[in-house]
Design an enzyme around this catalytic site. Structure first.
Site, short mmCIF file in Angstrom:
data_model
loop_
_atom_site.label_atom_id
_atom_site.label_comp_id
_atom_site.label_asym_id
_atom_site.label_seq_id
_atom_site.Cartn_x
_atom_site.Cartn_y
_atom_site.Cartn_z
N SER A 163 0.80 -1.21 0.00
CA SER A 163 0.00 0.00 0.00
C SER A 163 0.85 1.28 0.00
O SER A 163 0.31 2.36 -0.28
CB SER A 163 -0.94 0.00 1.21
OG SER A 163 -0.20 -0.14 2.40
N THR A 164 2.14 1.20 0.31
CA THR A 164 2.99 2.40 0.27
C THR A 164 3.55 2.59 -1.14
O THR A 164 3.44 3.68 -1.73
CB THR A 164 4.15 2.28 1.30
OG1 THR A 164 3.60 1.85 2.55
CG2 THR A 164 4.87 3.60 1.46
N LYS A 177 9.99 -8.24 5.48
CA LYS A 177 9.04 -8.04 4.39
C LYS A 177 8.23 -9.32 4.21
O LYS A 177 8.56 -10.36 4.74
CB LYS A 177 9.80 -7.70 3.08
CG LYS A 177 10.36 -6.28 3.13
CD LYS A 177 11.22 -5.92 1.93
CE LYS A 177 10.62 -6.16 0.60
NZ LYS A 177 9.33 -5.49 0.38
N GLY A 178 7.17 -9.20 3.43
CA GLY A 178 6.39 -10.40 3.11
C GLY A 178 5.02 -10.44 3.74
O GLY A 178 4.28 -11.42 3.55
N GLY A 179 4.64 -9.38 4.46
CA GLY A 179 3.28 -9.32 5.00
C GLY A 179 2.25 -9.44 3.88
O GLY A 179 1.16 -9.99 4.06
N GLU A 209 10.06 -10.20 -4.40
CA GLU A 209 10.63 -8.93 -3.90
C GLU A 209 12.13 -9.06 -3.65
O GLU A 209 12.90 -8.15 -3.95
CB GLU A 209 9.91 -8.50 -2.62
CG GLU A 209 8.48 -8.04 -2.86
CD GLU A 209 7.70 -7.75 -1.59
OE1 GLU A 209 6.61 -7.18 -1.70
OE2 GLU A 209 8.16 -8.11 -0.49
N LYS A 231 6.66 1.84 10.84
CA LYS A 231 7.41 0.62 10.50
C LYS A 231 8.78 0.59 11.18
O LYS A 231 9.46 -0.42 11.14
CB LYS A 231 7.61 0.53 8.99
CG LYS A 231 6.34 0.66 8.15
CD LYS A 231 5.53 -0.59 8.23
CE LYS A 231 4.25 -0.56 7.41
NZ LYS A 231 4.45 -0.49 6.00
#
Ligand code: ABF
Length: 220
Positions: free
Chosen positions: A27-28, A93-95, A102, A120
């Protein structure tokens, strides 16, 4: 103020004409990709390489031309989000489930930029459960080995079934708190048969674009 929008759009300043750009997921970085779409319409010439099917669809909607690794062997810049950023600039990462693509794209990029709102930022990684991508075969054994390493794995679910990544794998979300030695853990996890990769990105980020307490853009 929308922090995700501010930091996401700021990253666009690093993208120059002619670049191959790794397009992250989440979403960012959505705001980065949307802005890049606007600039492409105004004449910016870039080629994107997406980290997920979701991002591929977004880039197609926005008219950003895409390439794959059959056409290129290096990426100029990759821009992506993160679930946690430590004081040492290591990442979880990986949520969003896209950690494998990635990581492949971040590793292939000359410059890897992370866009992350101030929520974060953590001192030590580990409050966010570490996503680990595993092949479905033998997931029971893979789970057991992660337990032996000190993690508490939970099979990610979606609509009552195991969540499937773009690569057809499962995700185990692992509570391992706090992560004192991320480099060792990243390596030890990846030695377990059945684990494809994990969401620790150690020493990979070149810049973190975030916000400080005064809500100003802060680049680390
Ligand atoms: C991706 O986007 C993932 O690795 C991570 O799970 C997520 C970041 O969250 P956000 O949606 O808040 O940008 O980069």
């Amino acid at each position: 103020m929308n922090q995700k929008k501010e930091v996401g759009e700021k990253a666009v300043e690093y993208v120059k004409d002619g670049m191959v750009v790794g397009l992250g997921t989440g979403s960012t970085v959505f705001f980065t990709i949307s802005k890049l779409g606007e600039l492409v319409k105004q004449g910016l010439s870039i080629k994107g390489i997406p980290t997920s099917i979701q991002t591929e669809q977004l880039a197609n909607q926005l008219g950003i031309p895409l390439v794959s690794f059959t056409e290129i062997n290096q990426i100029d810049i990759a821009i992506d989000g993160a679930d946690e950023v430590s004081a040492d600039l290591d990442l979880i990462k990986g949520g969003g489930g896209a950690l494998l693509r990635e990581k492949i794209i971040a590793k292939a990029a000359k410059t890897f930029i992370v866009v992350a709102d101030s929520h974060k930022l953590v001192n030590k990684l580990g409050s966010f459960p570490l996503p680990v991508e595993v092949v479905p075969f033998g997931v029971e054994m893979t789970t057991k080995y992660i337990l032996e390493l000190g993690g508490a794995p939970k099979l990610r679910q979606k609509n009552g079934s195991p969540y499937l990544t773009d690569n057809g794998n499962y995700i185990l979300d692992c509570h391992i708190q706090p992560i004192i030695h991320p480099e060792e853990l990243e390596r030890d996890l990846n030695m377990i048969p059945g684990i494809v990769d994990n969401g620790l990105f150690v020493g990979m980020a070149d810049y973190i674009i975030t916000m400080n307490e005064d809500k100003e853009i802060d680049i680390k």
